[in-house]
Design a protein around this motif. Structure first.
Motif, PDB file in Angstrom:
ATOM      1  N   GLN A  39       0.825  -1.202   0.000  1.00 14.23           N
ATOM      2  CA  GLN A  39       0.000   0.000   0.000  1.00 14.23           C
ATOM      3  C   GLN A  39       0.864   1.259   0.000  1.00 14.23           C
ATOM      4  N   MET A  40       1.921   1.262   0.815  1.00 15.83           N
ATOM      5  CA  MET A  40       2.797   2.429   0.884  1.00 15.83           C
ATOM      6  C   MET A  40       3.565   2.613  -0.418  1.00 15.83           C
ATOM      7  N   GLN A  41       3.990   1.511  -1.033  1.00 13.26           N
ATOM      8  CA  GLN A  41       4.718   1.620  -2.292  1.00 13.26           C
ATOM      9  C   GLN A  41       3.852   2.270  -3.363  1.00 13.26           C
ATOM     10  N   LEU A  42       2.584   1.870  -3.434  1.00 10.14           N
ATOM     11  CA  LEU A  42       1.667   2.471  -4.398  1.00 10.14           C
ATOM     12  C   LEU A  42       1.481   3.958  -4.123  1.00 10.14           C
ATOM     13  N   LEU A  43       1.294   4.326  -2.865  1.00  8.70           N
ATOM     14  CA  LEU A  43       1.091   5.724  -2.494  1.00  8.70           C
ATOM     15  C   LEU A  43       2.299   6.571  -2.874  1.00  8.70           C
ATOM     16  N   LEU A  44       3.500   6.079  -2.605  1.00  5.67           N
ATOM     17  CA  LEU A  44       4.722   6.839  -2.874  1.00  5.67           C
ATOM     18  C   LEU A  44       5.017   6.903  -4.367  1.00  5.67           C
ATOM     19  N   ASP A  45       4.771   5.803  -5.073  1.00 10.05           N
ATOM     20  CA  ASP A  45       4.993   5.802  -6.521  1.00 10.05           C
ATOM     21  C   ASP A  45       4.063   6.789  -7.215  1.00 10.05           C
ATOM     22  N   ALA A  46       2.799   6.828  -6.791  1.00  8.81           N
ATOM     23  CA  ALA A  46       1.840   7.755  -7.392  1.00  8.81           C
ATOM     24  C   ALA A  46       2.261   9.204  -7.155  1.00  8.81           C
ATOM     25  N   MET A  72      11.402   6.687   8.112  1.00  5.37           N
ATOM     26  CA  MET A  72      12.688   6.950   7.469  1.00  5.37           C
ATOM     27  C   MET A  72      12.684   6.477   6.020  1.00  5.37           C
ATOM     28  N   ILE A  73      12.039   5.343   5.779  1.00  5.18           N
ATOM     29  CA  ILE A  73      11.972   4.804   4.419  1.00  5.18           C
ATOM     30  C   ILE A  73      11.148   5.715   3.521  1.00  5.18           C
ATOM     31  N   VAL A  74      10.064   6.295   4.034  1.00  6.27           N
ATOM     32  CA  VAL A  74       9.256   7.232   3.246  1.00  6.27           C
ATOM     33  C   VAL A  74      10.122   8.378   2.744  1.00  6.27           C
ATOM     34  N   ALA A  75      10.915   8.968   3.646  1.00  6.13           N
ATOM     35  CA  ALA A  75      11.796  10.070   3.250  1.00  6.13           C
ATOM     36  C   ALA A  75      12.821   9.606   2.213  1.00  6.13           C
ATOM     37  N   HIS A  76      13.362   8.399   2.409  1.00  2.99           N
ATOM     38  CA  HIS A  76      14.351   7.870   1.465  1.00  2.99           C
ATOM     39  C   HIS A  76      13.721   7.614   0.099  1.00  2.99           C
ATOM     40  N   GLU A  77      12.509   7.064   0.093  1.00  3.19           N
ATOM     41  CA  GLU A  77      11.851   6.720  -1.167  1.00  3.19           C
ATOM     42  C   GLU A  77      11.486   7.966  -1.975  1.00  3.19           C
ATOM     43  N   VAL A  78      11.101   9.055  -1.310  1.00  4.21           N
ATOM     44  CA  VAL A  78      10.729  10.272  -2.043  1.00  4.21           C
ATOM     45  C   VAL A  78      11.922  11.203  -2.239  1.00  4.21           C
ATOM     46  N   GLY A  79      13.067  10.838  -1.659  1.00  6.63           N
ATOM     47  CA  GLY A  79      14.270  11.632  -1.854  1.00  6.63           C
ATOM     48  C   GLY A  79      14.231  12.986  -1.182  1.00  6.63           C
ATOM     49  N   ARG A  80      13.609  13.041  -0.018  1.00  8.63           N
ATOM     50  CA  ARG A  80      13.496  14.307   0.697  1.00  8.63           C
ATOM     51  C   ARG A  80      14.033  14.143   2.123  1.00  8.63           C
ATOM     52  N   PRO A  81      14.442  15.252   2.777  1.00  2.00           N
ATOM     53  CA  PRO A  81      14.920  15.166   4.158  1.00  2.00           C
ATOM     54  C   PRO A  81      13.813  14.729   5.111  1.00  2.00           C
ATOM     55  N   LEU A  82      14.214  14.178   6.250  1.00  2.00           N
ATOM     56  CA  LEU A  82      13.284  13.763   7.293  1.00  2.00           C
ATOM     57  C   LEU A  82      13.492  14.618   8.525  1.00  2.00           C
TER      58      LEU A  82
END
Length: 342
Positions: A39-46, A72-82
């Motif tokens: 679910q998170m992968q779909l949200l971040l990819d979109a 932490m993974i969310v920030a890494h996946e979108v390439g933004r600071p946390l």
């Protein structure tokens, strides 16, 4: 200064650094929680395809299942600071305003234990999450003026161990809510295998399964027990491998029994069964008996004992279940009653 775990146990900086090194850096590396990961992968990819900030995410579940790691993974996946904070640290609306106004476009804000924020800060967060704007009050009384302040678009990742304490207006503003479940033993074995490789110690399948069985369905506990096994191997073995004998000896030294109960768990059960004859007994009375804070009993000990069927909660208090008697070697309720009690 040392940090403190949910259990109240102090943790030094070296321990925290090791925990950080063992955290997976991407959703592909994250073990377990398969549905949540998808679910998170779909949200971040979109969000990435549409070149916008990802929707706000609420992660709920018991401690140690990976909520901070996923932030932490969310920030890494979108390439933004946390940016990291916690609910208890935000006790005034001004604290939250200072934090939000300093965010850069697309930045990820992680608030741990979000349900413990002050009410005034929660109400400010409603508008910030929905419209990326906050209203700052200047002055007092009749001369007070509200000044709107636009915020850079951001993604809020909130974590909570008690989602029921979140007010509905705040919960409704999260675009995605995920509840993390306890891990199966097979998943914990994979966690231990990965962590053991990073720590440079070989743990065969049998000992891995034993550590997983005593880890209470929680990766954080599995990694902590693995580190204690590694320490034991360094002192009493070659430091490069942990066989069944080393695992058993290490976990026995640290008072972790065959099903993962520690000293405090057994003290609570022993008091409930032997002193209070199986209950019911109030939480406060039980806490005083074992010399521990009631919050610790309720948030750390009780959830696991209830989950494995050793303790029950009733309107009159806590009660011991039949399997608790068997685990303590007390066959029946009558066996803990003296002749004078009959």
């Amino acid at each position: 200064m040392d940090d403190v775990r949910e259990t109240g146990e102090p943790v030094d900086e070296t321990e925290l650094a090791i925990e950080g090194a063992l955290r997976p850096a991407s959703l592909a590396e994250f073990i377990g929680q398969q549905k949540v990961r998808g679910q998170m992968q779909l949200l971040l990819d979109a969000a990435r395809i549409q070149q916008r900030s990802a929707d706000h995410i609420l992660l709920s579940g018991p401690p140690g299942l990976g909520k901070t790691t996923l932030a932490m993974i969310v920030a890494h996946e979108v390439g933004r600071p946390l940016r990291m904070s916690s609910g208890p640290a935000i006790q005034h609306a001004g604290d939250l305003a200072a934090l939000l106004s300093s965010l850069m476009p697309g930045e990820v804000l992680f608030i741990d234990e979000v349900h413990r924020m002050a009410r005034s800060a929660e109400e400010m967060l409603y508008l910030a999450m929905e419209d990326f704007r906050i209203d700052i009050m200047v002055g007092k009384g009749a001369g007070a003026t509200s000044i709107p302040l636009d915020l850079a678009p951001f993604t809020l990742v909130g974590a909570t161990t008690r989602s029921g304490m979140l007010p509905n207006p705040l919960r409704d503003r999260f675009g995605f809510t995920a509840h993390l479940e306890y891990y199966e033993p097979e998943e914990l074995e994979r966690v231990i295998e990965r962590s053991a490789a990073m720590l440079g110690i070989a743990v065969p399948p049998g000992p891995r399964a034993e550590i997983a069985r005593r880890s209470r369905g929680t990766p954080r506990i599995a990694n902590r027990l693995l580190r204690r096994v590694r320490d034991y191997s360094i002192v009493h073995g070659n430091g490069r491998a942990a066989d069944a004998a080393i695992v058993d000896a290490a976990l026995e030294l640290y008072d972790v029994d065959a099903i993962g109960l520690d000293r405090l768990d057994r003290a609570v059960l022993d008091a409930l069964v032997r002193r209070f004859r199986g209950g019911p007994v109030g939480l406060g009375t039980l806490a005083v008996t074992v010399g521990e804070e009631a919050d610790t009993i309720e948030s750390v000990v009780e959830p696991y004992l209830v989950r494995i069927g050793f303790m029950g909660r009733t309107p009159r208090g806590r009660i011991a279940m039949p399997v608790a008697y068997a685990h303590l070697g007390v066959p029946t309720v009558d066996s803990v009653l003296g002749i004078d009690d009959l």
